[in-house]
Design a protein around this motif. Sequence first.
Motif, PDB file in Angstrom:
ATOM      1  N   TYR A  28       0.835  -1.199   0.000  1.00  0.00           N
ATOM      2  CA  TYR A  28       0.000   0.000   0.000  1.00  0.00           C
ATOM      3  C   TYR A  28       0.867   1.246   0.000  1.00  0.00           C
ATOM      4  O   TYR A  28       1.921   1.280   0.639  1.00  0.00           O
ATOM      5  CB  TYR A  28      -0.913   0.022   1.228  1.00  0.00           C
ATOM      6  CG  TYR A  28      -2.119  -0.851   1.043  1.00  0.00           C
ATOM      7  CD1 TYR A  28      -3.345  -0.303   0.702  1.00  0.00           C
ATOM      8  CD2 TYR A  28      -2.022  -2.221   1.167  1.00  0.00           C
ATOM      9  CE1 TYR A  28      -4.444  -1.105   0.507  1.00  0.00           C
ATOM     10  CE2 TYR A  28      -3.116  -3.034   0.972  1.00  0.00           C
ATOM     11  CZ  TYR A  28      -4.326  -2.467   0.641  1.00  0.00           C
ATOM     12  OH  TYR A  28      -5.418  -3.262   0.433  1.00  0.00           O
ATOM     13  N   ALA A  29       0.386   2.259  -0.699  1.00  0.00           N
ATOM     14  CA  ALA A  29       1.017   3.578  -0.679  1.00  0.00           C
ATOM     15  C   ALA A  29       0.342   4.367   0.442  1.00  0.00           C
ATOM     16  O   ALA A  29      -0.869   4.618   0.396  1.00  0.00           O
ATOM     17  CB  ALA A  29       0.827   4.276  -2.017  1.00  0.00           C
ATOM     18  N   ILE A  30       1.120   4.720   1.448  1.00  0.00           N
ATOM     19  CA  ILE A  30       0.620   5.490   2.585  1.00  0.00           C
ATOM     20  C   ILE A  30       1.045   6.933   2.386  1.00  0.00           C
ATOM     21  O   ILE A  30       2.229   7.224   2.219  1.00  0.00           O
ATOM     22  CB  ILE A  30       1.206   4.981   3.917  1.00  0.00           C
ATOM     23  CG1 ILE A  30       1.049   3.469   4.071  1.00  0.00           C
ATOM     24  CG2 ILE A  30       0.613   5.743   5.096  1.00  0.00           C
ATOM     25  CD1 ILE A  30      -0.358   2.984   4.144  1.00  0.00           C
ATOM     26  N   THR A  31       0.077   7.837   2.394  1.00  0.00           N
ATOM     27  CA  THR A  31       0.374   9.265   2.288  1.00  0.00           C
ATOM     28  C   THR A  31       0.191   9.883   3.664  1.00  0.00           C
ATOM     29  O   THR A  31      -0.868   9.743   4.283  1.00  0.00           O
ATOM     30  CB  THR A  31      -0.527   9.944   1.250  1.00  0.00           C
ATOM     31  OG1 THR A  31      -0.308   9.304  -0.018  1.00  0.00           O
ATOM     32  CG2 THR A  31      -0.202  11.427   1.127  1.00  0.00           C
ATOM     33  N   PHE A  32       1.241  10.538   4.132  1.00  0.00           N
ATOM     34  CA  PHE A  32       1.268  11.147   5.459  1.00  0.00           C
ATOM     35  C   PHE A  32       1.078  12.652   5.364  1.00  0.00           C
ATOM     36  O   PHE A  32       1.409  13.268   4.360  1.00  0.00           O
ATOM     37  CB  PHE A  32       2.621  10.878   6.134  1.00  0.00           C
ATOM     38  CG  PHE A  32       2.909   9.409   6.259  1.00  0.00           C
ATOM     39  CD1 PHE A  32       2.404   8.679   7.311  1.00  0.00           C
ATOM     40  CD2 PHE A  32       3.677   8.763   5.307  1.00  0.00           C
ATOM     41  CE1 PHE A  32       2.665   7.324   7.419  1.00  0.00           C
ATOM     42  CE2 PHE A  32       3.948   7.406   5.408  1.00  0.00           C
ATOM     43  CZ  PHE A  32       3.435   6.684   6.467  1.00  0.00           C
ATOM     44  N   ILE A  33       0.589  13.251   6.417  1.00  0.00           N
ATOM     45  CA  ILE A  33       0.367  14.689   6.548  1.00  0.00           C
ATOM     46  C   ILE A  33      -0.646  15.136   5.477  1.00  0.00           C
ATOM     47  O   ILE A  33      -0.388  16.037   4.683  1.00  0.00           O
ATOM     48  CB  ILE A  33       1.655  15.530   6.450  1.00  0.00           C
ATOM     49  CG1 ILE A  33       2.845  14.866   7.108  1.00  0.00           C
ATOM     50  CG2 ILE A  33       1.411  16.934   7.008  1.00  0.00           C
ATOM     51  CD1 ILE A  33       2.856  14.824   8.607  1.00  0.00           C
ATOM     52  N   VAL A  34      -1.806  14.482   5.446  1.00  0.00           N
ATOM     53  CA  VAL A  34      -2.876  14.855   4.518  1.00  0.00           C
ATOM     54  C   VAL A  34      -3.659  15.975   5.193  1.00  0.00           C
ATOM     55  O   VAL A  34      -4.392  15.743   6.150  1.00  0.00           O
ATOM     56  CB  VAL A  34      -3.781  13.654   4.185  1.00  0.00           C
ATOM     57  CG1 VAL A  34      -4.919  14.085   3.285  1.00  0.00           C
ATOM     58  CG2 VAL A  34      -2.961  12.538   3.538  1.00  0.00           C
ATOM     59  N   GLY A  35      -3.474  17.182   4.704  1.00  0.00           N
ATOM     60  CA  GLY A  35      -4.078  18.348   5.327  1.00  0.00           C
ATOM     61  C   GLY A  35      -3.226  18.808   6.501  1.00  0.00           C
ATOM     62  O   GLY A  35      -2.208  18.206   6.824  1.00  0.00           O
ATOM     63  N   PRO A  36      -3.625  19.871   7.154  1.00  0.00           N
ATOM     64  CA  PRO A  36      -2.815  20.396   8.259  1.00  0.00           C
ATOM     65  C   PRO A  36      -2.878  19.483   9.483  1.00  0.00           C
ATOM     66  O   PRO A  36      -3.865  18.796   9.716  1.00  0.00           O
ATOM     67  CB  PRO A  36      -3.454  21.754   8.553  1.00  0.00           C
ATOM     68  CG  PRO A  36      -4.853  21.632   8.056  1.00  0.00           C
ATOM     69  CD  PRO A  36      -4.804  20.675   6.895  1.00  0.00           C
ATOM     70  N   LYS A  37      -1.788  19.491  10.264  1.00  0.00           N
ATOM     71  CA  LYS A  37      -1.785  18.806  11.551  1.00  0.00           C
ATOM     72  C   LYS A  37      -2.616  19.641  12.525  1.00  0.00           C
ATOM     73  O   LYS A  37      -2.787  20.841  12.340  1.00  0.00           O
ATOM     74  CB  LYS A  37      -0.361  18.672  12.085  1.00  0.00           C
ATOM     75  CG  LYS A  37       0.534  17.793  11.246  1.00  0.00           C
ATOM     76  CD  LYS A  37       1.924  17.659  11.844  1.00  0.00           C
ATOM     77  CE  LYS A  37       2.704  18.939  11.776  1.00  0.00           C
ATOM     78  NZ  LYS A  37       4.083  18.853  12.262  1.00  0.00           N
ATOM     79  N   GLY A  38      -3.100  19.004  13.563  1.00  0.00           N
ATOM     80  CA  GLY A  38      -3.839  19.709  14.594  1.00  0.00           C
ATOM     81  C   GLY A  38      -3.337  19.303  15.959  1.00  0.00           C
ATOM     82  O   GLY A  38      -2.499  18.415  16.087  1.00  0.00           O
ATOM     83  N   GLY A  39      -3.857  19.954  16.989  1.00  0.00           N
ATOM     84  CA  GLY A  39      -3.505  19.588  18.354  1.00  0.00           C
ATOM     85  C   GLY A  39      -3.004  20.751  19.162  1.00  0.00           C
ATOM     86  O   GLY A  39      -2.928  21.882  18.685  1.00  0.00           O
ATOM     87  N   THR A  40      -2.642  20.457  20.421  1.00  0.00           N
ATOM     88  CA  THR A  40      -2.233  21.492  21.365  1.00  0.00           C
ATOM     89  C   THR A  40      -0.720  21.607  21.526  1.00  0.00           C
ATOM     90  O   THR A  40      -0.241  22.568  22.117  1.00  0.00           O
ATOM     91  CB  THR A  40      -2.850  21.215  22.746  1.00  0.00           C
ATOM     92  OG1 THR A  40      -2.374  19.949  23.230  1.00  0.00           O
ATOM     93  CG2 THR A  40      -4.377  21.200  22.668  1.00  0.00           C
ATOM     94  N   SER A  41       0.039  20.639  21.036  1.00  0.00           N
ATOM     95  CA  SER A  41       1.498  20.672  21.148  1.00  0.00           C
ATOM     96  C   SER A  41       2.088  21.688  20.180  1.00  0.00           C
ATOM     97  O   SER A  41       1.549  21.905  19.092  1.00  0.00           O
ATOM     98  CB  SER A  41       2.078  19.290  20.830  1.00  0.00           C
ATOM     99  OG  SER A  41       3.486  19.356  20.683  1.00  0.00           O
ATOM    100  N   MET A  42       3.246  22.254  20.554  1.00  0.00           N
ATOM    101  CA  MET A  42       3.922  23.144  19.599  1.00  0.00           C
ATOM    102  C   MET A  42       4.306  22.371  18.336  1.00  0.00           C
ATOM    103  O   MET A  42       4.416  22.941  17.265  1.00  0.00           O
ATOM    104  CB  MET A  42       5.144  23.811  20.222  1.00  0.00           C
ATOM    105  CG  MET A  42       6.356  22.943  20.407  1.00  0.00           C
ATOM    106  SD  MET A  42       7.749  23.971  20.919  1.00  0.00           S
ATOM    107  CE  MET A  42       9.081  22.796  20.829  1.00  0.00           C
ATOM    108  N   ALA A  43       4.456  21.037  18.450  1.00  0.00           N
ATOM    109  CA  ALA A  43       4.795  20.208  17.286  1.00  0.00           C
ATOM    110  C   ALA A  43       3.680  20.214  16.246  1.00  0.00           C
ATOM    111  O   ALA A  43       3.937  20.025  15.057  1.00  0.00           O
ATOM    112  CB  ALA A  43       5.091  18.777  17.727  1.00  0.00           C
TER     113      ALA A  43
END
Length: 156
Positions: A28-43
Amino acid sequence: MTGIASLAIALALPPTASADPASWNGEYAITFIVGPKGGTSMAAGQPEQQHTEIYGFQSSCASGKCTATITSGPPPSNPTVPQPVQFTWDGSSWTQASDFQWQCMMPDATIQWNPAHAEVRYTPQADGTLAGRMHTEISSGACQGTVDMNMTAERA
């Protein structure tokens, strides 16, 4: 590469689109970071490029439990990600959870290692692809907080 991408690479494998959703075999071809990341961490706000990697996996079902294991693909860039990576079918999605050390990128480009727990879920879609999501909780350190990332998977 931040902790998100390296862990997601290690964790991301989807099931096949077949009559038996608990069967997850092939590449399988896995595509990462589809759209913006979210969350409360500075990362969550740190930039990362969308990218695609090819992973192979093999599944088996015994005693009513179906598992799928990564059998090929690039190794994780984060050496603290537990190996081998194995997913469990919960009746609607392939799920995986792990504890590891987050690679927290500091403003001066050094890395601080922070304890983290990630949960990954791949859900089969009607078109044969899988919608993936990784939720990470970083428990302490400079990157403390949450990071959410979407992924997709399709037959290679």
